[in-house]
Design a protein around this motif. Structure first.
Motif, mmCIF file in Angstrom:
data_model
loop_
_atom_site.group_PDB
_atom_site.id
_atom_site.type_symbol
_atom_site.label_atom_id
_atom_site.label_comp_id
_atom_site.label_asym_id
_atom_site.label_seq_id
_atom_site.Cartn_x
_atom_site.Cartn_y
_atom_site.Cartn_z
ATOM 1 N N ASP A 96 0.865 -1.175 0.000
ATOM 2 C CA ASP A 96 0.000 0.000 0.000
ATOM 3 C C ASP A 96 0.907 1.231 0.000
ATOM 4 O O ASP A 96 1.495 1.584 1.019
ATOM 5 N N PHE A 97 1.026 1.868 -1.157
ATOM 6 C CA PHE A 97 1.871 3.048 -1.263
ATOM 7 C C PHE A 97 1.187 4.285 -0.700
ATOM 8 O O PHE A 97 1.860 5.249 -0.327
ATOM 9 N N GLY A 98 -0.130 4.265 -0.663
ATOM 10 C CA GLY A 98 -0.861 5.388 -0.093
ATOM 11 C C GLY A 98 -0.550 6.716 -0.760
ATOM 12 O O GLY A 98 -0.552 7.759 -0.105
ATOM 13 N N GLY A 99 -0.275 6.674 -2.065
ATOM 14 C CA GLY A 99 0.039 7.895 -2.782
ATOM 15 C C GLY A 99 1.499 8.274 -2.754
ATOM 16 O O GLY A 99 1.924 9.185 -3.469
ATOM 17 N N GLY A 100 2.306 7.582 -1.940
ATOM 18 C CA GLY A 100 3.741 7.837 -1.881
ATOM 19 C C GLY A 100 4.506 6.820 -2.711
ATOM 20 O O GLY A 100 3.924 6.089 -3.518
ATOM 21 N N ARG A 101 5.800 6.728 -2.507
ATOM 22 C CA ARG A 101 6.609 5.799 -3.303
ATOM 23 C C ARG A 101 7.350 4.769 -2.458
ATOM 24 O O ARG A 101 8.245 4.104 -2.948
ATOM 25 N N GLU A 102 6.968 4.652 -1.184
ATOM 26 C CA GLU A 102 7.480 3.573 -0.335
ATOM 27 C C GLU A 102 6.299 2.821 0.251
ATOM 28 O O GLU A 102 5.387 3.430 0.815
ATOM 29 N N ASN A 103 6.317 1.496 0.100
ATOM 30 C CA ASN A 103 5.267 0.681 0.695
ATOM 31 C C ASN A 103 5.238 0.933 2.201
ATOM 32 O O ASN A 103 6.249 0.796 2.884
ATOM 33 N N ARG A 104 4.091 1.293 2.718
ATOM 34 C CA ARG A 104 3.997 1.647 4.130
ATOM 35 C C ARG A 104 3.509 0.496 5.003
ATOM 36 O O ARG A 104 3.407 0.645 6.223
#
Length: 457
Positions: A433-441
């Motif tokens: 789940d990247f949540g709009g970012g570029r690291e899987n959280r």
């Protein structure tokens, strides 16, 4: 004499010209890329590239010999754009083969299948040379990278230069997404893992105080920073944080210092103790700092119940230090919950040191065993003839994720925008789940209970 001086001046000018030419060529290789030179691998051989079609033919032959997974009968046009699986490990007994086999298997099961080449290298320089050349090919849409941290830095910088999306599979101390707006981390970094653990310890376990002991190196610093940020985000505080030399054979002094911290003792907390005095240890073992384990003179609580106002002790270490360091403790003080990074995942050691490890919580980028079994995993294990290990689970989940991503043809710019927006993906061992970012959280949290590691998140 005048002639000699003139010859000398000309010679100097000539040598400077040669040096400038050599330096210019060197900078071209580093900055503009090494595509102007022959692309060589180990021993001057051409790069080892394996197309997915060739791999599929070999796998089909194996299937005819008794594979548990029959080939798909449906057909569909391949998704536009080529995927490169770039693998670079510099250490022996690396997981390159496991990642390649499982990722390739998943790519064959994708619908529609995606065209893929495999490139393997053994050093950061070789990886950079290959990556620079590959990223200039117009049909390359996505590079999947798995390997060492050193080579990863070059891949990240080249992705920014050529504007080619990279999905980095292996996790490092910190996210490389900061180096390139075109790189996404498939696994959460060690810093992110520690951050989630710290948040969970305060918010869910309701531990009131935190202690941290970590190695004095880059990875240890990243773990300590992430843990502190997670704890503070949840409203807690790390009251004791100490370091130890990464290669220290024992950390008894540092362990004792953590539990004997002045502020902690003022609150009535219990320190760790040794059965012998330093002088007695020196006489018995020749070392005043070693020779026995540390213990608490209080009887511990039931580890199934965490007391109110309990303490969390985050002991960060490397895989080779799990047993030697854990044996230096026999019993933690009452109310202390042991917390660990992913290096603690060693079933044999956890079982042998159950007196202190039972009830501990461990953060990890992926599960060591699959959360569930499906056709993809069963088919792969049937073809392989044995259970998939954690590296193979990583390859399967990554191949499945990329197959879904490439199902709809996308250009490079579309891909790098699409990856952070992909809906949550649940694989066999990984949740993405990247949540709009570029690291899987999404970090997996494991609880050791009755000798078994059970996921709590």
């Amino acid at each position: 004499m005048w002639i000699n001086h003139e010859i000398w001046r000309k010679a100097l000018r000539w040598n400077r010209s040669i040096m400038r030419a050599i330096l210019t060529l060197f900078m071209m290789v580093l900055v503009m890329g090494c595509h102007t030179l022959p692309l060589l691998g180990r021993g001057g051989q051409p790069p080892r590239e394996t197309s997915s079609e060739q791999t599929a033919q070999a796998a089909a032959s194996e299937s005819e010999a008794g594979s548990a997974a029959p080939p798909k009968t449906q057909s569909a046009p391949a998704a536009a754009g080529k995927v490169i699986l770039l693998i670079s490990f510099s250490w022996s007994n690396d997981p390159a083969e496991d990642i390649q086999k499982s990722f390739t298997y998943a790519s064959r099961q994708a619908f529609p299948p995606f065209t893929m080449d495999v490139v393997r290298r053994g050093s950061a320089l070789e990886t950079a040379v290959a990556c620079d050349s590959l990223m200039q090919q117009n049909d390359v849409r996505l590079v999947i990278y798995a390997g060492d941290e050193g080579a990863a830095a070059g891949v990240a910088l080249l992705s920014a230069k050529h504007r080619v999306p990279v999905l980095k599979l292996t996790s490092d101390a910190r996210s490389f997404a900061e180096l390139s707006p075109y790189l996404c981390e498939f696994l959460p970094s060690a810093k992110r893992q520690a951050e989630v653990l710290g948040d969970y310890a305060v918010r869910d376990l309701r531990l009131a105080q935190m202690m941290n002991l970590y190695p004095l190196d880059a990875r240890g610093a990243a773990l300590a920073e992430g843990f502190r940020q997670g704890v503070e985000k949840a409203g807690g505080a790390v009251e004791v944080a100490k370091t130890y030399p990464p290669e220290a054979p024992n950390i008894r002094v540092e362990l004792a210092a953590v539990f004997s911290d002045e502020n902690r003792l003022k609150q009535g907390k219990t320190p760790l103790k040794a059965a012998l005095t330093p002088q007695e240890r020196a006489e018995a073992f020749g070392d005043a700092k070693g020779g026995e384990v540390l213990f608490s003179d209080e009887e511990g609580d039931s580890l199934s119940e965490i007391p109110l106002q309990g303490e969390g002790f985050f002991l960060a270490l490397s895989p080779d230090k799990v047993e030697p360091y854990s044996t230096q403790l026999s019993l933690l003080p009452k109310g202390v919950v042991l917390l660990g990074n992913s290096s603690w995942i060693n079933r044999d050691v956890l079982a042998r040191q159950q007196m202190i490890t039972e009830g501990m919580y461990i953060s990890s980028p992926l599960l060591p065993q699959p959360a569930e079994r499906d056709d993809l995993l069963s088919g792969y294990e049937g073809e392989k003839g044995s259970q998939a290990n954690e590296w193979e689970l990583l390859g399967l989940d990554a191949g499945d994720f990329v197959g879904r991503l490439m199902a709809v043809p996308k250009g490079r710019q579309e891909l790098i925008k699409a990856i952070p927006q992909v809906p949550q993906f649940s694989g066999r061992a990984i949740i993405v789940d990247f949540g709009g970012g570029r690291e899987n959280r999404m970090v997996r949290l494991l609880h050791l209970t009755n000798g078994e590691l059970a996921p709590v998140r």
